[in-house]
Write a protein that holds these residues in place. Structure first.
Motif, PDB file in Angstrom:
ATOM      1  N   UNK A  97       6.381 -10.229   2.896  1.00  0.00           N
ATOM      2  CA  UNK A  97       5.898  -8.772   2.845  1.00  0.00           C
ATOM      3  C   UNK A  97       5.126  -8.816   1.514  1.00  0.00           C
ATOM      4  N   UNK A  98       5.628  -9.053   0.340  1.00  0.00           N
ATOM      5  CA  UNK A  98       5.140  -9.099  -0.736  1.00  0.00           C
ATOM      6  C   UNK A  98       4.013  -9.862  -1.014  1.00  0.00           C
ATOM      7  N   UNK A  99       3.897 -10.969  -0.623  1.00  0.00           N
ATOM      8  CA  UNK A  99       2.784 -11.969  -0.960  1.00  0.00           C
ATOM      9  C   UNK A  99       1.608 -11.495   0.075  1.00  0.00           C
ATOM     10  N   UNK A 100       1.874 -11.165   1.243  1.00  0.00           N
ATOM     11  CA  UNK A 100       0.843 -10.411   2.074  1.00  0.00           C
ATOM     12  C   UNK A 100       0.364  -9.438   1.629  1.00  0.00           C
ATOM     13  N   UNK A 101       1.157  -8.303   0.991  1.00  0.00           N
ATOM     14  CA  UNK A 101       0.492  -7.211   0.167  1.00  0.00           C
ATOM     15  C   UNK A 101      -0.213  -7.611  -1.185  1.00  0.00           C
ATOM     16  N   UNK A 102       0.305  -8.714  -1.891  1.00  0.00           N
ATOM     17  CA  UNK A 102      -0.483  -9.267  -3.038  1.00  0.00           C
ATOM     18  C   UNK A 102      -1.794  -9.687  -2.512  1.00  0.00           C
ATOM     19  N   UNK A 103      -2.035 -10.486  -1.501  1.00  0.00           N
ATOM     20  CA  UNK A 103      -3.175 -11.081  -0.966  1.00  0.00           C
ATOM     21  C   UNK A 103      -3.873  -9.993  -0.560  1.00  0.00           C
ATOM     22  N   UNK A 104      -3.554  -9.019  -0.094  1.00  0.00           N
ATOM     23  CA  UNK A 104      -4.434  -7.695   0.272  1.00  0.00           C
ATOM     24  C   UNK A 104      -5.242  -7.147  -0.846  1.00  0.00           C
ATOM     25  N   UNK A 105      -4.346  -7.188  -2.003  1.00  0.00           N
ATOM     26  CA  UNK A 105      -4.947  -6.445  -3.224  1.00  0.00           C
ATOM     27  C   UNK A 105      -5.438  -7.485  -4.118  1.00  0.00           C
ATOM     28  N   UNK A 106      -5.924  -8.684  -3.681  1.00  0.00           N
ATOM     29  CA  UNK A 106      -6.588  -9.672  -4.718  1.00  0.00           C
ATOM     30  C   UNK A 106      -5.751 -10.123  -5.656  1.00  0.00           C
ATOM     31  N   UNK A 107      -4.474 -10.179  -5.535  1.00  0.00           N
ATOM     32  CA  UNK A 107      -3.895 -10.919  -6.600  1.00  0.00           C
ATOM     33  C   UNK A 107      -3.453 -12.346  -6.419  1.00  0.00           C
ATOM     34  N   UNK A 108      -3.437 -13.093  -7.572  1.00  0.00           N
ATOM     35  CA  UNK A 108      -3.213 -14.599  -7.476  1.00  0.00           C
ATOM     36  C   UNK A 108      -2.090 -14.759  -6.753  1.00  0.00           C
ATOM     37  N   UNK A 109      -2.011 -15.862  -5.886  1.00  0.00           N
ATOM     38  CA  UNK A 109      -0.943 -16.095  -4.992  1.00  0.00           C
ATOM     39  C   UNK A 109      -0.864 -17.507  -4.992  1.00  0.00           C
ATOM     40  N   UNK A 110       0.512 -17.786  -4.915  1.00  0.00           N
ATOM     41  CA  UNK A 110       0.947 -19.335  -4.810  1.00  0.00           C
ATOM     42  C   UNK A 110       2.154 -19.496  -3.664  1.00  0.00           C
TER      43      UNK A 110
END
Length: 157
Positions: A97-110
């Motif tokens: 959930x936190x990674x999905x939210x980050x992706x939608x918000x344009x945050x860098x994701x690993x």
């Protein structure tokens, strides 16, 4: 490079050549018609173009707009195909959930254990299709195309 898997040609007098082809993406059918005309020495152009399929989709899956417009709204759902159907050949990337939210918000994701590098279909909790991402070596995830989402009626994302 393009790939022509099949090319069936039929002549319809007085001067119509009908062809059906199965080809790879990136093939310009109008250019193919011009090339065929040049090869036989008479020139050619398209009078009509009809795409009968693309990937997993065929005309057998299609319904007319008239049919949809004349159906009650609750019955239209049964004709809708999954959004991710055309890209099912891409690897699937599951996100918490936190990674999905980050992706939608344009945050860098690993991601620590990417299933594959390159383009992938990204999903959040509840099998929610998020869009297409690129997974780079080292696990960095970049959004390519994300679906616009609206909050649920209860205020949840």
């Amino acid at each position: 490079r393009v790939r022509i898997e099949s090319l069936d040609i039929a002549f319809e007098p007085p001067d119509i050549l009908v062809f059906r082809t199965r080809c790879s993406g990136g093939t310009y059918i109008r250019s193919l018609a011009q090339d065929l005309g040049a090869q036989i020495g008479c020139g050619a152009h398209l009078a009509e173009l009809r795409r009968e399929g693309s990937g997993a989709l065929t005309l057998d899956d299609a319904v007319s707009l008239d049919l949809l417009e004349n159906l009650p709204p609750e019955e239209r759902q049964r004709y809708l195909l999954p959004t991710d159907l055309p890209i099912m050949a891409l690897p699937r990337l599951e996100l918490q959930a936190d990674a999905a939210t980050g992706l939608r918000q344009g945050r860098e994701l690993f991601v620590s254990t990417p299933s594959a590098c390159g383009e992938s279909r990204a999903y959040g909790p509840g099998d929610q299709f998020l869009g297409v991402v690129t997974v780079e070596p080292g696990g960095r995830v970049k959004a390519l195309r994300l679906l616009a989402t609206q909050p649920a009626m209860d205020g949840r994302p």
